[in-house]
Motif scaffolding. Structure first.
Motif, PDB file in Angstrom:
ATOM      1  N   GLY A  48      15.699 -33.379  25.869  1.00 45.82           N
ATOM      2  CA  GLY A  48      15.283 -34.141  24.692  1.00 45.82           C
ATOM      3  C   GLY A  48      15.758 -33.524  23.396  1.00 45.82           C
ATOM      4  O   GLY A  48      16.214 -34.224  22.488  1.00 45.82           O
ATOM      5  N   VAL A  49      15.678 -32.202  23.300  1.00 42.77           N
ATOM      6  CA  VAL A  49      16.139 -31.523  22.088  1.00 42.77           C
ATOM      7  C   VAL A  49      17.643 -31.697  21.925  1.00 42.77           C
ATOM      8  O   VAL A  49      18.137 -31.950  20.814  1.00 42.77           O
ATOM      9  N   ALA A  50      18.390 -31.599  23.022  1.00 45.58           N
ATOM     10  CA  ALA A  50      19.840 -31.783  22.948  1.00 45.58           C
ATOM     11  C   ALA A  50      20.190 -33.208  22.504  1.00 45.58           C
ATOM     12  O   ALA A  50      21.083 -33.409  21.674  1.00 45.58           O
ATOM     13  N   ALA A  51      19.487 -34.195  23.042  1.00 41.38           N
ATOM     14  CA  ALA A  51      19.767 -35.585  22.676  1.00 41.38           C
ATOM     15  C   ALA A  51      19.421 -35.866  21.220  1.00 41.38           C
ATOM     16  O   ALA A  51      20.171 -36.546  20.509  1.00 41.38           O
ATOM     17  N   GLY A  62      23.155 -32.041  33.002  1.00 43.25           N
ATOM     18  CA  GLY A  62      22.385 -33.187  33.495  1.00 43.25           C
ATOM     19  C   GLY A  62      21.936 -34.113  32.390  1.00 43.25           C
ATOM     20  O   GLY A  62      21.823 -35.324  32.581  1.00 43.25           O
ATOM     21  N   ALA A  63      21.684 -33.572  31.208  1.00 41.43           N
ATOM     22  CA  ALA A  63      21.280 -34.409  30.077  1.00 41.43           C
ATOM     23  C   ALA A  63      22.469 -35.150  29.481  1.00 41.43           C
ATOM     24  O   ALA A  63      22.306 -36.221  28.904  1.00 41.43           O
ATOM     25  N   ALA A  64      23.677 -34.604  29.617  1.00 42.86           N
ATOM     26  CA  ALA A  64      24.843 -35.226  29.000  1.00 42.86           C
ATOM     27  C   ALA A  64      25.494 -36.289  29.874  1.00 42.86           C
ATOM     28  O   ALA A  64      26.047 -37.262  29.355  1.00 42.86           O
ATOM     29  N   VAL A  65      25.438 -36.132  31.172  1.00 41.13           N
ATOM     30  CA  VAL A  65      26.185 -37.021  32.063  1.00 41.13           C
ATOM     31  C   VAL A  65      25.669 -38.468  32.076  1.00 41.13           C
ATOM     32  O   VAL A  65      26.472 -39.404  31.957  1.00 41.13           O
ATOM     33  N   PRO A  66      24.356 -38.751  32.207  1.00 41.15           N
ATOM     34  CA  PRO A  66      23.934 -40.160  32.270  1.00 41.15           C
ATOM     35  C   PRO A  66      24.297 -40.990  31.030  1.00 41.15           C
ATOM     36  O   PRO A  66      24.811 -42.104  31.182  1.00 41.15           O
ATOM     37  N   PRO A  67      24.093 -40.496  29.792  1.00 38.44           N
ATOM     38  CA  PRO A  67      24.525 -41.318  28.656  1.00 38.44           C
ATOM     39  C   PRO A  67      26.038 -41.511  28.599  1.00 38.44           C
ATOM     40  O   PRO A  67      26.516 -42.577  28.218  1.00 38.44           O
ATOM     41  N   LEU A  68      26.795 -40.481  28.998  1.00 39.02           N
ATOM     42  CA  LEU A  68      28.251 -40.621  29.001  1.00 39.02           C
ATOM     43  C   LEU A  68      28.706 -41.661  30.017  1.00 39.02           C
ATOM     44  O   LEU A  68      29.609 -42.456  29.743  1.00 39.02           O
ATOM     45  N   LEU A  69      28.105 -41.663  31.197  1.00 46.13           N
ATOM     46  CA  LEU A  69      28.449 -42.674  32.191  1.00 46.13           C
ATOM     47  C   LEU A  69      28.071 -44.074  31.715  1.00 46.13           C
ATOM     48  O   LEU A  69      28.795 -45.043  31.957  1.00 46.13           O
ATOM     49  N   GLY A  70      26.929 -44.173  31.055  1.00 43.35           N
ATOM     50  CA  GLY A  70      26.525 -45.466  30.510  1.00 43.35           C
ATOM     51  C   GLY A  70      27.494 -45.982  29.461  1.00 43.35           C
ATOM     52  O   GLY A  70      27.846 -47.162  29.452  1.00 43.35           O
ATOM     53  N   MET A  71      27.943 -45.100  28.574  1.00 45.99           N
ATOM     54  CA  MET A  71      28.913 -45.511  27.554  1.00 45.99           C
ATOM     55  C   MET A  71      30.255 -45.879  28.183  1.00 45.99           C
ATOM     56  O   MET A  71      30.923 -46.809  27.744  1.00 45.99           O
TER      57      MET A  71
END
Length: 101
Positions: A37-40, A86-95
């Protein structure tokens, strides 16, 4: 869908991805949720900075903030790295799917 919905969805997937990565790495879930959450949120705030390259500052802000949050909750850099990935991969795949579709 309005842009605010995409932003909220990206934040939610980043937090969920941090939790899943924490579970796979054998770390407590709450630490994964906090670091993800902090990273996002740091990446989101960096996207609003005027006059700088967002492609460079957003990932850098997320990495720095995740490192600080990880050390705050008692994780080493080696234990924080899987959560950040793990926090970076799902939003990148979505984009990526959004751009392809």
């Amino acid at each position: 869908m309005p842009e605010i919905h995409w932003i909220a969805l990206g934040l939610a997937t980043a937090v969920a991805g941090g939790g899943v990565a924490a579970r796979f790495a054998g770390i407590e879930l709450w630490k994964g949720f906090i670091v993800g959450g902090v990273a996002a949120i740091a990446a989101l705030l960096a996207s609003f900075a005027p006059g700088i390259d967002r492609n460079l500052t957003m990932p850098m802000a997320a990495l720095i903030a995740a490192g600080i949050a990880g050390s705050t909750v008692g994780l080493t850099a080696a234990r924080t790295a899987p959560i950040v990935i793990g926090a970076a991969v799902p939003p990148l795949l979505g984009m990526l799917m959004l751009d392809m579709g």
